[in-house]
Scaffold this motif. Structure first.
Motif, PDB file in Angstrom:
ATOM      1  N   HIS A  49       0.827  -1.209   0.000  1.00 26.92           N
ATOM      2  CA  HIS A  49       0.000   0.000   0.000  1.00 26.92           C
ATOM      3  C   HIS A  49       0.862   1.260   0.000  1.00 26.92           C
ATOM      4  CE1 HIS A  49      -2.255   3.194   2.237  1.00 26.92           C
ATOM      5  NE2 HIS A  49      -3.032   2.988   1.203  1.00 26.92           N
ATOM      6  N   THR A  71     -17.915  11.899  -6.974  1.00 27.24           N
ATOM      7  CA  THR A  71     -17.942  13.312  -7.386  1.00 27.24           C
ATOM      8  C   THR A  71     -19.338  13.696  -7.872  1.00 27.24           C
ATOM      9  OG1 THR A  71     -15.612  13.213  -8.000  1.00 27.24           O
ATOM     10  CG2 THR A  71     -16.878  15.019  -8.932  1.00 27.24           C
ATOM     11  N   ALA A 125     -21.369  14.105  -4.785  1.00 30.51           N
ATOM     12  CA  ALA A 125     -20.988  15.288  -4.005  1.00 30.51           C
ATOM     13  C   ALA A 125     -21.562  16.562  -4.637  1.00 30.51           C
ATOM     14  CB  ALA A 125     -19.466  15.392  -3.926  1.00 30.51           C
ATOM     15  N   ARG A 137     -12.933  -2.112   7.835  1.00 33.03           N
ATOM     16  CA  ARG A 137     -11.589  -2.472   8.304  1.00 33.03           C
ATOM     17  C   ARG A 137     -11.701  -3.816   9.033  1.00 33.03           C
ATOM     18  NH1 ARG A 137     -10.744   1.512   5.876  1.00 33.03           N
ATOM     19  NH2 ARG A 137      -9.383   3.271   6.337  1.00 33.03           N
ATOM     20  N   ALA A 182     -15.090  13.030   5.787  1.00 34.04           N
ATOM     21  CA  ALA A 182     -15.671  12.625   4.495  1.00 34.04           C
ATOM     22  C   ALA A 182     -14.635  11.990   3.570  1.00 34.04           C
ATOM     23  CB  ALA A 182     -16.313  13.823   3.810  1.00 34.04           C
TER      24      ALA A 182
HETATM   25  C1  HEM Z   1     -15.702  13.333  -4.575  1.00 32.04           C
HETATM   26  C2  HEM Z   1     -15.745  12.775  -3.490  1.00 32.04           C
HETATM   27  C3  HEM Z   1     -14.838  11.758  -2.900  1.00 32.04           C
HETATM   28  C4  HEM Z   1     -15.026  11.245  -1.665  1.00 32.04           C
HETATM   29  C5  HEM Z   1     -16.132  11.602  -0.697  1.00 32.04           C
HETATM   30  C6  HEM Z   1     -13.968  10.291  -1.422  1.00 32.04           C
HETATM   31  C7  HEM Z   1     -13.833   9.584  -0.258  1.00 32.04           C
HETATM   32  C8  HEM Z   1     -12.827   8.680   0.007  1.00 32.04           C
HETATM   33  C9  HEM Z   1     -12.641   8.006   1.261  1.00 32.04           C
HETATM   34  C10 HEM Z   1     -13.561   8.160   2.474  1.00 32.04           C
HETATM   35  C11 HEM Z   1     -11.539   7.217   1.144  1.00 32.04           C
HETATM   36  C12 HEM Z   1     -10.927   6.362   2.261  1.00 32.04           C
HETATM   37  C13 HEM Z   1     -11.297   4.914   2.176  1.00 32.04           C
HETATM   38  C14 HEM Z   1     -11.043   4.186   3.486  1.00 32.04           C
HETATM   39  O1  HEM Z   1     -11.056   4.790   4.559  1.00 32.04           O
HETATM   40  O2  HEM Z   1     -10.856   2.944   3.423  1.00 32.04           O
HETATM   41  C15 HEM Z   1     -11.028   7.382  -0.198  1.00 32.04           C
HETATM   42  C16 HEM Z   1      -9.920   6.740  -0.717  1.00 32.04           C
HETATM   43  C17 HEM Z   1      -9.450   6.966  -1.975  1.00 32.04           C
HETATM   44  N1  HEM Z   1      -9.905   7.897  -2.894  1.00 32.04           N
HETATM   45 FE1  HEM Z   1     -11.451   9.139  -2.667  1.00 32.04          FE
HETATM   46  N2  HEM Z   1     -13.156  10.222  -2.522  1.00 32.04           N
HETATM   47  C18 HEM Z   1     -13.628  11.122  -3.464  1.00 32.04           C
HETATM   48  C19 HEM Z   1     -13.084  11.408  -4.687  1.00 32.04           C
HETATM   49  C20 HEM Z   1     -11.935  10.840  -5.176  1.00 32.04           C
HETATM   50  C21 HEM Z   1     -11.306  11.190  -6.435  1.00 32.04           C
HETATM   51  C22 HEM Z   1     -11.800  12.284  -7.382  1.00 32.04           C
HETATM   52  C23 HEM Z   1     -10.234  10.365  -6.564  1.00 32.04           C
HETATM   53  C24 HEM Z   1      -9.212  10.290  -7.672  1.00 32.04           C
HETATM   54  C25 HEM Z   1      -9.106  11.081  -8.646  1.00 32.04           C
HETATM   55  C26 HEM Z   1     -10.180   9.516  -5.401  1.00 32.04           C
HETATM   56  C27 HEM Z   1      -9.214   8.563  -5.171  1.00 32.04           C
HETATM   57  C28 HEM Z   1      -9.122   7.808  -4.016  1.00 32.04           C
HETATM   58  C29 HEM Z   1      -8.118   6.771  -3.829  1.00 32.04           C
HETATM   59  C30 HEM Z   1      -7.049   6.358  -4.847  1.00 32.04           C
HETATM   60  C31 HEM Z   1      -8.331   6.236  -2.551  1.00 32.04           C
HETATM   61  C32 HEM Z   1      -7.529   5.109  -1.881  1.00 32.04           C
HETATM   62  C33 HEM Z   1      -6.465   5.698  -1.000  1.00 32.04           C
HETATM   63  C34 HEM Z   1      -5.713   4.645  -0.212  1.00 32.04           C
HETATM   64  O3  HEM Z   1      -6.215   3.542   0.005  1.00 32.04           O
HETATM   65  O4  HEM Z   1      -4.579   4.959   0.205  1.00 32.04           O
HETATM   66  N3  HEM Z   1     -11.205   9.836  -4.578  1.00 32.04           N
HETATM   67  N4  HEM Z   1     -11.824   8.297  -0.874  1.00 32.04           N
END
Ligand code: HEM
Length: 411
Positions: A103, A254, A257, A301, A351
């Motif tokens: 990771h 998105t 949102a 988790r 969020a």
């Molecule tokens: C628009 C609203 C968005 C929300 C509310 C959101 C929310 C989240 C949350 C809560 C997580 C954490 C997951 C966890 O705790 O297991 C996450 C992970 C992630 N999000 Fe977002 N996300 C959004 C948009 C995006 C966008 C636009 C991208 C990429 C362009 C993205 C890429 C990622 C990636 C790659 C992870 C994994 C990170 C990791 O595991 O280290 N997200 N997202």
């Protein structure tokens, strides 16, 4: 509702829950201990302090590798790979669904590309795309904000970030939706077949794009990942899987949102007027919209070791649901949490998660929303909500409107 009756009456797929998950979240937070939901087979963490602590805890992991016997894991993987080879390879494995050194290695490759400064360079292209979409909609006067506008935003922008040619970007939306629907509750063999076929198509497309990209030098994400692959920092499967994750993590979230954010403003006209008068509040207001309606309210988790929560010890391997959406309405963490306040500061909402898996797209998605609302306010004199009984998507893993009909008076 007592904790026991919450368990009986709380159906995450019901229309009631979709209409108002926040009433259920309040009873969950007030219960003496995290609710074990037998249907979901998880212990639901709903208080801010518990969710925040779990997200930060390195012993709370995404995968079962930390505690399953290697033989059991290998047998499960073999069965999953036989059933859905492409989906298993590129979607069920990902940066999000990995822990520890794998990771960290994959995440590190993306951090720079999604940093605040790095995504700000996309501002002109995002503005031009959004203005183009607005041109078409504002002319109509009345339209469905979700289907006619929001749905065309993220695929195009993430496609640009990745380095997908404009003509191919509409297809990204379809691949993303068809692959992600596999994670919906109540899936059938048909859903699985659709997800598998679309993953295979999308993987083939990305492989061809990678082959063409090798000849061009550019600063997009795909070029960066190709260089990393050549430097042996990730392999081809990880490269394809990471491209897919970036699109799929940011696509539906998105759209949701944008829809719930605008809807929240329409339901709080004084706050909306204040934002019109004080555009300097935009960034604070956007954070508040994510707190108020968190588009991805639930992630899981597993306990890699026995953990203690609220004085109770849970065995290694216990599965927890982190209810970011419930934590974000916790009165212990936020004053007047049921109200949208465009000037709320501080606002340490969850969020975008917290800790090791903190959303990589959080700067980009907030930038999209800020630009979008700035343009919408500049180009309209008035916006009215035409939905009297808004319908929300069902399920606990996403929060979004099925549609949002609005009437606009352009400037
Ligand atoms: C628009 C609203 C968005 C929300 C509310 C959101 C929310 C989240 C949350 C809560 C997580 C954490 C997951 C966890 O705790 O297991 C996450 C992970 C992630 N999000 Fe977002 N996300 C959004 C948009 C995006 C966008 C636009 C991208 C990429 C362009 C993205 C890429 C990622 C990636 C790659 C992870 C994994 C990170 C990791 O595991 O280290 N997200 N997202």
């Amino acid at each position: 509702m007592s904790p026991a009756s919450t368990q009986d009456r709380f159906d995450p797929l019901s229309a009631d829950f979709a209409a108002d998950p926040y009433a259920v979240y309040a009873t969950l937070r007030e219960a003496a201990e995290p609710l074990y939901h037998s249907g979901l087979d998880v212990h639901l963490l709903s208080r801010y302090a518990d969710v925040d602590a779990a997200a930060r805890n390195p012993l709370m992991v995404r995968t079962r590798e930390a505690f399953l016997e290697p033989e059991t894991l290998a047998a499960e993987h073999a069965a999953a790979a036989a059933a859905m080879p492409n989906h298993f390879r590129y979607v069920q494995f990902s940066l999000l669904d990995s822990d520890g050194t794998v990771h960290r290695r994959l995440r590190k490759l993306l951090l720079g590309q999604f940093a605040k400064r790095a995504v700000e360079r996309f501002t002109p292209i995002i503005m031009s795309h959004l203005n183009h979409l607005l041109d078409g909609c504002l002319e109509q006067g009345e339209f469905d904000f979700v289907a006619d506008l929001a749905a065309h935003v993220p695929g195009w922008i993430i496609g640009h970030v990745l380095g997908v040619p404009p003509a191919d970007r509409p297809q990204l939306k379809l691949w993303s939706e068809n692959i992600v629907q596999f994670f919906d509750a109540g899936r059938t063999a048909e859903h699985a077949a659709l997800a598998e076929a679309n993953t295979a198509e999308f993987a083939d497309y990305l492989k061809a794009l990678v082959a063409n990209h090798r000849q061009t030098q550019s600063d997009d994400l795909l070029s960066l990942l190709i260089a990393a692959k050549e430097a042996r920092q990730l392999n081809e499967t990880e490269l394809i899987s990471t491209c897919m994750l970036v699109l799929m993590a940011g696509h539906g979230s998105t759209i949701d949102a944008l829809g719930t954010g605008l809807h929240a403003l329409l339901l709080h006209p004084q706050e909306f007027d204040r934002l019109r008068r004080e555009p300097a509040l935009m960034s604070t207001a956007v954070h508040e919209m994510f707190r108020f309606e968190s588009p991805l309210p639930y992630f899981h988790r597993y306990a890699a070791e026995p953990v203690e929560i609220g004085g109770k010890t849970y065995a290694k391997g216990t599965k927890f649901g982190l209810l970011y959406g419930a934590a974000n309405r916790d009165p212990e963490a936020f004053v007047d949490p049921e109200r949208l306040r465009v000037d709320r500061r501080p606002n340490r909402h969850l969020a975008f998660g917290r800790g090791a898996h903190l959303c990589l797209g959080n700067n980009l998605s907030r930038l999209d929303m800020e630009i979008f609302l700035t343009l919408l306010l500049a180009r309209t004199e008035d916006i009215q909500c035409l939905e009297t009984e808004p319908i929300y998507k069902r399920g606990i893993t996403e929060r979004g409107l099925e549609r949002l009909r609005i009437a606009v008076r352009p400037r």
